[in-house]
Design an enzyme around this catalytic site. Structure first.
Site, mmCIF file in Angstrom:
data_model
loop_
_atom_site.group_PDB
_atom_site.id
_atom_site.type_symbol
_atom_site.label_atom_id
_atom_site.label_comp_id
_atom_site.label_asym_id
_atom_site.label_seq_id
_atom_site.Cartn_x
_atom_site.Cartn_y
_atom_site.Cartn_z
ATOM 1 N N HIS A 149 15.930 6.276 26.452
ATOM 2 C CA HIS A 149 15.614 5.341 27.808
ATOM 3 C C HIS A 149 14.612 5.074 28.516
ATOM 4 O O HIS A 149 14.850 5.991 28.886
ATOM 5 C CB HIS A 149 17.520 5.384 28.157
ATOM 6 N N ALA A 203 0.847 -0.811 -0.158
ATOM 7 C CA ALA A 203 -0.113 0.243 -0.014
ATOM 8 C C ALA A 203 1.050 1.561 0.080
ATOM 9 O O ALA A 203 0.265 2.217 -0.300
ATOM 10 C CB ALA A 203 -0.779 0.254 1.245
#
Ligand code: FAD
Ligand code: NAD
Length: 471
Positions: free
Chosen positions: A450, A326
């Site tokens: 993090h 797509a």
């Protein structure tokens, strides 16, 4: 008959290729008509492809996780029941919301939407058999063919979409079959196989080649995916061909044999999913009326400006060259309108990502290791396992790894391959890196938040030119 209308652009097909081109053309101030015969916009992707399959993948994953993966998380659940009818309804709601959304965008951008089946009456003349009855002719200064693709049938197995099904039947079964045999271990086979396996079917995938995942998947990733899916309960018969089937009895009987010949075996199944690829769809378009031909695979032949040999007739999406995706269709749709309107346009076919939405997901962009090896370029590889990634650990979702392939001399990234949680989102960073011609060091020296899964991506890059910190 009333006089035919003339448009700057007439688009045949309202799938991703056609509808995106229509919206873009509207934005560029062109007089544009999009003809779609299905009754809703969005084509295969929104109606019977990407969207419904992802709705079922997401909800079947949740169901499976609640059944099998809560105890260690400190969640005790009671009686868990599948309500398949509601799961299907939830999928249908996602589909209809999105297809109606496209209709709204047509109105917003001044696109005329004609419901009916289009065919060539002349080089600039499109005849439409209107869905509501009658016909009309539309003249196009430019014409765009975006008629998409259809499932490739398996000779001798008649599709009824109930017992012998394509992906279209596989997103609409009204009960969970006891057993399902999937012919073809490509993306559709593994995604829909996963859905029904999670909901309780005994699924066996029969694949002609020696590896699963279809064209493009890195061999090492494919092996890892097979191992994980096998652990989830899917059986695989690789290097195996289906000779034929008999659906007259209670169970469908499929005769299979080793691809190189030899031992025959019969597999019993309640449902057989045929997922051996898709082929371009141009039936009934009347190509012969304008002298346009398709190649040996049924694709319309075009040049780099998407032009057929009649330069005002162009083609994008699944019915021409390239991967049947797509987002590839969408890139082409924007580029083709730019070519028509401005005389330039561009699609970087080297940086189109692929994603398989199983759990874990598999995603890649650029060349796989087999391809790099075959090209003769000297290369290096860096990998990082999710089992060493902090976020994957907190999520108890540690299967898989990131694999980066770079040019040994220049460090330029050649390919990125991920199997792991959220791989489909993570590959966007890899695609951007490839577009910008990044080196692995560019990524390794970029701060990644993090704790995130994306740190595995950074550390695989670090491992390519030096060492990862956490592994
Ligand atoms: P299509 O979407 O096929 O649209 C073509 C349209 O043209 C159709 O609606 C058709 O009715 C219409 N048409 C044809 N002929 C005529 C005519 N003569 N007159 C009027 N209208 C006509 N791709 C991804 O990128 N991600 C995915 O997760 C993904 N999942 C998929 C899952 C499944 C089960 C399937 C089958 C496919 C999936 N795909 C996915 C592939 C994606 O659906 C296709 O690449 C995409 O739909 C191609 O868009 P298109 O516009 O070229 O063709
Ligand atoms: P595919 O090409 O991905 O896989 C078909 C598989 O069937 C291959 O592995 C092939 O070796 C095997 N095969 C072919 N003939 C066979 C035979 N006779 N017996 C056994 N195995 C056989 O095709 P697909 O899975 O049908 O998907 C069709 C298209 O739809 C693909 O282009 C795919 O990209 C697209 N799609 C994409 C997504 C996604 O992006 N997540 C999801 C679904 C479909």
């Amino acid at each position: 008959a009333t006089e035919a209308e003339e448009k700057d652009l007439v688009i045949i097909g309202g799938g991703v290729a056609g509808y995106v081109a229509a919206i873009k053309a509207g934005q560029e101030g062109m007089k544009v008509t999009c003809i779609e015969k299905r009754g809703t916009l969005g084509g295969t992707c929104l109606n019977v492809g990407c969207i419904p399959s992802k709705a079922l993948l997401n909800n079947s994953h949740l169901y499976h996780q609640i059944l099998h993966d809560t105890k260690a998380r400190g969640i005790d659940v009671g009686d868990v029941k599948l309500n398949l009818a509601q799961m299907m309804k939830s999928k249908d709601t996602a589909v209809s919301g999105l297809t109606k959304g496209v209709e709204f965008l047509f109105k917003k951008n001044g696109v005329e939407y004609v419901k009916g089946t289009a065919s060539f009456a002349g080089e600039h003349e499109i005849k439409v058999n209107l869905t509501e009855g009658g016909e009309k002719t539309i003249i196009g200064k430019n014409i765009l063919i975006a008629t998409g693709s259809e499932a490739t049938p398996f000779p001798g197995l008649e599709i009824d979409e109930k017992r012998i099904i394509t992906s279209t039947g596989a997103i609409a079964l009204d009960k969970v079959p006891e057993s399902m045999v999937v012919i073809g271990g490509g993306i559709i086979g593994l995604e829909m196989g996963s859905v029904w396996s999670r909901l309780g079917s005994k699924v066996t995938v029969v694949e002609f080649l020696g590896q699963i995942g279809g064209p493009g998947m890195d061999a090492e990733i494919s092996k890892a995916a097979q191992k994980i899916l096998k652990k989830q309960g899917i059986d695989f018969k690789l290097n195996t061909k289906v000779l034929g089937g008999d659906a007259t009895g209670d169970k469908i009987k499929l005769e299979v044999e080793a691809a190189k010949g030899g031992k025959k075996e019969t597999l019993d199944a309640d449902v057989v999913l045929v997922a051996i690829g898709r082929r371009p769809y141009t039936a009934g378009l009347g190509l012969e009326n304008v002298g346009l031909e398709t190649d040996e695979k049924g694709r319309l032949v075009i040049d780099h400006e998407f032009r057929t040999k009649l330069p005002h007739i162009r083609v994008v999406g699944d019915c021409t060259f390239g991967p049947m995706l797509a987002h590839k269709a969408e890139e082409e749709a924007v580029a083709v309108v730019e070519w028509i309107k401005k005389g330039y346009g561009h699609v970087n076919y080297g940086a189109i990502p692929s994603v398989m939405y199983t759990h874990p997901e598999v995603a890649w962009v650029g060349q796989n290791e087999q391809e790099v090896k075959a090209s003769g370029v000297e290369y290096k590889i860096g990998t990082f396992p999710f089992s060493a990634n902090s976020r994957a650990k907190t999520n108890l979702d540690t299967e898989g790894f990131v694999k980066m392939i770079a040019d040994a001399k220049t460090d330029r990234i050649l390919g990125i391959h991920i199997i792991g949680p959220n791989a489909g989102e993570m590959i966007a960073e890899g695609t951007l890196a490839l577009e910008y011609g990044a080196s692995t060091e560019d990524i390794g020296r970029t701060s990644h938040a993090h704790p995130t899964l994306a740190e595995a991506f950074k550390e695989a890059a670090m491992a390519t030119y030096g060492k990862a910190i956490h592994f």
